[in-house]
Design a protein around this motif. Sequence first.
Motif, short mmCIF file in Angstrom:
data_model
loop_
_atom_site.label_atom_id
_atom_site.label_comp_id
_atom_site.label_asym_id
_atom_site.label_seq_id
_atom_site.Cartn_x
_atom_site.Cartn_y
_atom_site.Cartn_z
N LEU A 136 0.84 -1.19 0.00
CA LEU A 136 0.00 0.00 0.00
C LEU A 136 0.88 1.25 0.00
CD1 LEU A 136 -2.58 -1.20 2.66
CD2 LEU A 136 -2.81 -1.29 0.17
N VAL A 137 0.24 2.40 -0.17
CA VAL A 137 0.96 3.68 -0.21
C VAL A 137 0.56 4.52 0.99
CG1 VAL A 137 1.35 5.79 -1.55
CG2 VAL A 137 1.02 3.60 -2.74
N VAL A 138 1.55 5.09 1.68
CA VAL A 138 1.26 5.99 2.79
C VAL A 138 0.59 7.25 2.22
CG1 VAL A 138 2.26 7.41 4.61
CG2 VAL A 138 3.23 5.16 4.13
N PRO A 139 -0.56 7.66 2.76
CA PRO A 139 -1.24 8.85 2.24
C PRO A 139 -0.34 10.08 2.29
CG PRO A 139 -2.68 7.65 3.71
CD PRO A 139 -1.33 7.02 3.85
N ALA A 140 -0.45 10.92 1.28
CA ALA A 140 0.40 12.10 1.19
C ALA A 140 0.20 13.04 2.38
CB ALA A 140 0.12 12.83 -0.12
N TRP A 141 -1.04 13.16 2.88
CA TRP A 141 -1.28 14.09 3.98
C TRP A 141 -0.55 13.69 5.25
CZ3 TRP A 141 -3.13 12.78 8.72
CH2 TRP A 141 -3.83 11.58 8.85
N TYR A 142 -0.24 12.40 5.39
CA TYR A 142 0.38 11.87 6.61
C TYR A 142 1.89 12.09 6.62
CZ TYR A 142 1.44 8.22 10.13
OH TYR A 142 1.88 7.53 11.22
N MET A 143 2.50 12.24 5.46
CA MET A 143 3.95 12.33 5.39
C MET A 143 4.52 13.55 6.11
SD MET A 143 4.87 9.54 4.17
CE MET A 143 6.62 9.93 4.13
N PRO A 144 3.88 14.74 6.03
CA PRO A 144 4.44 15.86 6.80
C PRO A 144 4.51 15.59 8.30
CG PRO A 144 2.90 16.66 5.15
CD PRO A 144 2.77 15.16 5.17
N LEU A 145 3.53 14.85 8.84
CA LEU A 145 3.56 14.51 10.26
C LEU A 145 4.75 13.60 10.55
CD1 LEU A 145 2.22 14.78 12.99
CD2 LEU A 145 0.73 12.86 12.41
N ILE A 146 5.01 12.64 9.67
CA ILE A 146 6.18 11.77 9.84
C ILE A 146 7.46 12.60 9.80
CG2 ILE A 146 7.54 9.96 8.73
CD1 ILE A 146 4.93 8.57 8.02
N HIS A 147 7.54 13.55 8.86
CA HIS A 147 8.73 14.41 8.78
C HIS A 147 8.92 15.22 10.06
CE1 HIS A 147 10.52 14.33 4.68
NE2 HIS A 147 9.38 13.71 4.39
N LEU A 148 7.82 15.71 10.61
CA LEU A 148 7.91 16.53 11.81
C LEU A 148 8.26 15.71 13.05
CD1 LEU A 148 4.87 18.82 11.07
CD2 LEU A 148 7.22 19.61 11.35
N LYS A 149 7.82 14.47 13.10
CA LYS A 149 8.05 13.64 14.28
C LYS A 149 9.34 12.82 14.20
CE LYS A 149 4.41 14.79 16.64
NZ LYS A 149 4.52 15.49 17.94
N ILE A 150 9.83 12.57 12.98
CA ILE A 150 11.07 11.80 12.81
C ILE A 150 12.05 12.71 12.08
CG2 ILE A 150 12.12 9.67 11.99
CD1 ILE A 150 9.38 8.40 11.92
N SER A 151 12.93 13.36 12.83
CA SER A 151 13.78 14.39 12.24
C SER A 151 14.93 13.82 11.42
CB SER A 151 14.34 15.30 13.35
OG SER A 151 15.09 14.54 14.29
N SER A 152 15.38 12.64 11.75
CA SER A 152 16.51 12.03 11.03
C SER A 152 16.05 11.42 9.72
CB SER A 152 17.16 10.95 11.90
OG SER A 152 17.96 10.09 11.12
N SER A 153 16.71 11.79 8.62
CA SER A 153 16.34 11.23 7.32
C SER A 153 16.60 9.73 7.29
CB SER A 153 17.11 11.94 6.20
OG SER A 153 18.50 11.79 6.39
N ALA A 154 17.65 9.27 7.95
CA ALA A 154 17.94 7.83 7.99
C ALA A 154 16.85 7.09 8.76
CB ALA A 154 19.31 7.59 8.63
N ALA A 155 16.39 7.69 9.85
CA ALA A 155 15.32 7.06 10.63
C ALA A 155 14.03 7.02 9.82
CB ALA A 155 15.12 7.81 11.95
N ARG A 156 13.72 8.12 9.12
CA ARG A 156 12.52 8.12 8.27
C ARG A 156 12.61 7.05 7.20
NH1 ARG A 156 13.09 13.76 8.40
NH2 ARG A 156 13.91 13.75 6.27
N ARG A 157 13.78 6.90 6.59
CA ARG A 157 13.96 5.87 5.57
C ARG A 157 13.67 4.49 6.16
NH1 ARG A 157 19.81 5.27 4.88
NH2 ARG A 157 19.44 4.05 6.78
N ASP A 158 14.23 4.22 7.34
CA ASP A 158 14.04 2.90 7.95
C ASP A 158 12.58 2.66 8.31
OD1 ASP A 158 16.74 2.47 7.69
OD2 ASP A 158 17.22 2.89 9.79
N VAL A 159 11.91 3.69 8.80
CA VAL A 159 10.52 3.52 9.23
C VAL A 159 9.58 3.40 8.04
CG1 VAL A 159 8.60 4.67 10.41
CG2 VAL A 159 10.87 4.64 11.46
N VAL A 160 9.76 4.26 7.03
CA VAL A 160 8.82 4.31 5.91
C VAL A 160 9.23 3.40 4.77
CG1 VAL A 160 7.73 5.81 4.20
CG2 VAL A 160 8.16 6.67 6.51
N LEU A 161 10.51 3.39 4.40
CA LEU A 161 10.96 2.66 3.21
C LEU A 161 11.58 1.30 3.53
CD1 LEU A 161 12.45 5.58 1.07
CD2 LEU A 161 10.21 4.48 0.90
#
Length: 245
Positions: free
Chosen positions: A136-161
Amino acid sequence: MCTLEKRGNVFILTLTGHGDEHRLSRALIDEIHSAVHNIRSDPSATRSVLITTAEGKFFCNGLDIVAARTDPSLLEVMEAKFRSLVADLISLPMPTIAAVTGHASGAGLGLAFSHDYVLMRRDRGFLYVPELDVGLVVPAWYMPLIHLKISSSAARRDVVLASAKVKAEEAVKMGIVDSAHDGAAETVQAAVRLGEELVKRAWDGNVYGRMRETLLRALKHHRMLGVGIVQSCNITPSIITKQII
């Protein structure tokens, strides 16, 4: 499905049922929304704190996808209601704390991330964005919240990708949660202590709420307040079923 307790100026909203995954059905979202409305209407709201927690193995296991399979129209309804709930939480005139006492998956993680502070149980539970694992695809509206709550790009990659299942100690190291605690009771107790300390600061809740909304303005720019995901993301209804949290 949920209870609301007030201890002094600390509200505790608990998703109930030890054997329940606390999936966000239309009914559960409505019940949480009603509790949040009651908190907002309380005369002491602007001098208070909200803690959200849950009973049992799960904090929240996402939207009620089982119901959506039997009635696909429910998916868009639940997603719209959930977006509205998130908007309601981020506009509350008080600090908010998620005491994550079990697994937080999909929209359940979004529910936790809708709070200012996230405390997590050390001995059970993980944070999980499952979309990649289930195609499935994470909804676009939700991604800004993920960016705001997970500041590290590496952590975001691990969590989302990589759909990593992140346990409490690792989540603290990654900067996703504020602290880890030994059990469910200890996690809630720590949240209450934090809440009481925040109440002592005697901030103006209305100012606090407006500042949070400013901080999260990018999220609201994705038209959470009353405009559907179809219009805001310029997608067609035929692929809405691929955008589930």
